[in-house]
Write a protein that holds these residues in place. Structure first.
Motif, PDB file in Angstrom:
ATOM      1  N   ILE A 186       0.840  -1.205   0.000  1.00  0.00           N
ATOM      2  CA  ILE A 186       0.000   0.000   0.000  1.00  0.00           C
ATOM      3  C   ILE A 186       0.876   1.257   0.000  1.00  0.00           C
ATOM      4  O   ILE A 186       0.752   2.124  -0.869  1.00  0.00           O
ATOM      5  CB  ILE A 186      -0.965  -0.001   1.211  1.00  0.00           C
ATOM      6  CG1 ILE A 186      -1.790  -1.304   1.230  1.00  0.00           C
ATOM      7  CG2 ILE A 186      -1.895   1.215   1.146  1.00  0.00           C
ATOM      8  CD1 ILE A 186      -2.709  -1.466   2.424  1.00  0.00           C
ATOM      9  N   PHE A 187       1.763   1.367   0.974  1.00  0.00           N
ATOM     10  CA  PHE A 187       2.712   2.486   1.018  1.00  0.00           C
ATOM     11  C   PHE A 187       4.115   1.959   1.253  1.00  0.00           C
ATOM     12  O   PHE A 187       4.311   1.027   2.028  1.00  0.00           O
ATOM     13  CB  PHE A 187       2.397   3.458   2.160  1.00  0.00           C
ATOM     14  CG  PHE A 187       1.136   4.236   1.960  1.00  0.00           C
ATOM     15  CD1 PHE A 187       1.049   5.211   0.978  1.00  0.00           C
ATOM     16  CD2 PHE A 187       0.025   3.997   2.762  1.00  0.00           C
ATOM     17  CE1 PHE A 187      -0.122   5.924   0.790  1.00  0.00           C
ATOM     18  CE2 PHE A 187      -1.144   4.701   2.584  1.00  0.00           C
ATOM     19  CZ  PHE A 187      -1.230   5.673   1.589  1.00  0.00           C
ATOM     20  N   ILE A 205       6.102  -5.128   1.484  1.00  0.00           N
ATOM     21  CA  ILE A 205       7.088  -4.770   0.466  1.00  0.00           C
ATOM     22  C   ILE A 205       7.734  -3.445   0.837  1.00  0.00           C
ATOM     23  O   ILE A 205       7.041  -2.438   1.056  1.00  0.00           O
ATOM     24  CB  ILE A 205       6.431  -4.693  -0.928  1.00  0.00           C
ATOM     25  CG1 ILE A 205       5.942  -6.087  -1.315  1.00  0.00           C
ATOM     26  CG2 ILE A 205       7.406  -4.150  -1.960  1.00  0.00           C
ATOM     27  CD1 ILE A 205       5.511  -6.235  -2.739  1.00  0.00           C
TER      28      ILE A 205
HETATM   29  K   LIG Z   1       4.416  -1.660   1.955  1.00  0.00           K
END
Ligand SMILES: [K+]
Ligand SMILES: NC(=O)C1=CN([C@@H]2O[C@H](COP(=O)(O)OP(=O)(O)OC[C@H]3O[C@@H](n4cnc5c(N)ncnc54)[C@H](O)[C@@H]3O)[C@@H](O)[C@H]2O)[C@@H](O)CC1
Length: 511
Positions: free
Chosen positions: A134-135, A164
């Motif tokens: 997402i971020f 990630i």
């Molecule tokens: K992330």
């Protein structure tokens, strides 16, 4: 074999990472989309090394920027490995360019994307691995109220979560407030260089572990960035190897004295003394109260022993004329008479050319009498636990305050502080701070610090500079602890095991 010496891996801020990304694109003549593909491929390879991806289901939750783009690219790569993928993408009209490119690539590959908004209720399949994309490092404000339910759903799910680059919602180089919504990952796969936030104890519940994935960003660009924080890992090791030649003799590898022990605590100085020799120093002498003599001579015949005239504690320090390295503290206790003897030792001896390390109660003795810090030889190494460190630099409320206070203390007094714990922090007098990469929770056990003191003292004796001995000693201690844990597990690991694995560790590192 030509060994590439790398001094340190710098820990970069988001702005610096952006700059490195831009320079990499220029120098390597690639586009950002290529770097994104490298990032997604690195994640795919990591997953393939850890599981049969074709038998697994992945739920990939993507944001609108390049972190989301990484997630979309990964979805395509996983699908081509016959994994089951479910892709969620935030509904928005402001996607990054390369996020859009990867959306198109998914469409072309006929991989469906389901759009989510703040009202969405995810249906996570049991055992599906959630990929949190997402971020990444682009987060510049806390996640807004309306999106908190999205993060909460991820955190409340039974599923394993792989983040990630950075757990979504986590700031890279400042602390989140406790009420911020942040993904709690099982593992974070971070690109190229670890972010500062990953080392901070406040963030343990979001990042219990991380792995660094190489995406071949331009090394010179990274090296050209100014950084106060560094990560000390395997890459730095070959430069620290100072081997022996056929004509080497023991006097070339230092003459170390270990000063410590008191009745009931002779084991501490025994562990230190043994570790000195196991680290490759030439000669070691333990200076202990009388009650320690027989114990050391019997259990460690390679050491020489000198005794205090007191039976049960040290009340007068020895002459250190013949020694080049002095280790003080393990098991020494904080008796008033010992404190006086310690003060007298520092005040009355010219220690200018001595190399010194102080640990445990030695640090408590210093803290009792703070002006003694001025008497320490330059670059003396102190190896405190947090509680011992607080006695030297004062209390702190959070990691950044600790870092600031310790840095000031180290610079003001021209000392080295090794702050022990997960990712042990080594503060050098030039204001650089190194996080260590080795070690495991099994090493939080009685005597572990005594072994570290011996390893560092041994390397000081061998002729390492204080900076090298501290950094490499911490690394080697953790490395040997990891070797020991790999053989016998973490739960029953004791300090003697770390010590006994020093030869295995050294052999593995240097052959
Ligand atoms: K992330
Ligand atoms: N390091 C590198 O060189 C590479 C990084 N890549 C990825 O790119 C990521 C960084 O991408 P971006 O810069 O696009 O940023 P992110 O994808 O982390 O964030 C997306 C955008 O969201 C906005 N934003 C920030 N905080 C927000 C908030 N609280 N609520 C709503 N919107 C917010 C910002 O404008 C930001 O640009 C890295 O973390 C990594 O995953 C890879 O794609 C390629 C190579």
């Amino acid at each position: 074999m030509q060994i590439q010496y790398i001094y340190s891996m710098k820990i970069l801020s988001p702005q610096q990472l952006k700059a490195v990304e831009t320079q990499t694109i220029k120098i390597q003549d690639v586009d950002l989309i290529n770097l994104m593909e490298r990032a997604a491929t690195a994640v795919l390879n990591w997953l393939k090394n850890h599981m049969d991806v074709s038998k697994n289901h992945f739920t990939i939750i993507c944001g609108v920027g390049n972190n989301g783009g990484d997630g979309l690219a990964l979805a395509r790569l996983l699908a081509s490995e016959n994994s089951h993928v479910k892709v969620y993408l935030q509904k928005n009209n402001n996607y990054s360019l390369d996020n859009l490119t990867n959306q198109k690539r998914l469409k072309d590959a006929k991989i469906p994307i389901e759009f989510y908004d703040s009202e969405t209720k995810f249906e996570f399949q049991p055992f599906s691995i959630i990929i949190d994309a997402i971020f990444g490092y682009g987060l510049n404000r806390p996640i807004e109220q309306e999106w908190i339910s999205i993060i909460n759903q991820i955190n409340q799910a039974e599923n394993a979560v792989v983040s990630i680059d950075v757990p979504s919602g986590l700031f890279c180089d400042q602390l989140n407030s406790p009420e911020d919504a942040v993904v709690q990952s099982e593992v974070t796969l971070t690109f190229q260089t670890p972010k500062l936030a990953l080392f901070l104890p406040e963030n343990e519940k979001y990042v219990p572990q991380f792995e660094i994935l190489d995406i071949s960003l331009d090394w010179a660009s990274m090296e050209s960035q100014n950084a106060d924080f560094h990560y000390f890992s395997m890459d730095q090791i070959p430069q620290f190897h100072k081997g022996r030649t056929v004509f080497s003799h023991k006097y070339e590898f230092g003459n170390v004295v270990t000063i410590g022990g008191s009745y009931g605590k002779i084991g501490a100085i025994l562990l230190t003394t043994k570790s000195v020799l196991r680290s490759g120093a030439g000669l070691v002498t333990a200076y202990v109260p009388k009650c320690g003599c027989q114990i050391i001579q019997t259990s460690f015949p390679e050491a020489m022993v000198m005794t205090d005239f007191s039976e049960d504690k040290i009340i007068a320090f020895p002459s250190v004329d013949g020694f080049d390295t002095i280790a003080i503290g393990p098991g020494i206790g904080t008796d008033e008479k010992t404190a006086l003897a310690f003060a007298q030792f520092l005040e009355e001896n010219d220690l200018t050319n001595k190399k010194m390390i102080i640990d445990a109660d030695g640090i408590n003795l210093l803290a009792k009498n703070p002006e003694l810090v001025n008497k320490l030889p330059e670059k003396t190494i102190l190896t405190p636990h947090n509680k011992e460190l607080e006695r030297l630099v004062g209390n702190w409320n959070d990691s950044f305050e600790k870092i600031k206070k310790t840095k000031e203390f180290v610079q003001k007094n021209n000392l080295i502080v090794v702050s022990k714990g997960a990712y042990t922090q080594t503060y050098l007098p030039n204001a650089q701070i190194y996080f260590n990469s080795t070690g495991n929770p099994g090493m939080a056990t009685a005597g572990s610090g005594d072994v570290l003191t011996g390893i560092i003292a041994g390397h000081l004796g061998k002729g390492f500079t204080a900076e090298e001995a501290a950094l490499f000693g911490v690394f080697l201690h953790g490395f040997c602890g990891d070797e020991a844990a790999a053989q016998i597990g973490q739960e029953s690991l004791i300090a003697s095991d770390i010590l006994n694995f020093i030869p295995t560790g050294m052999k593995k590192l240097f052959g």
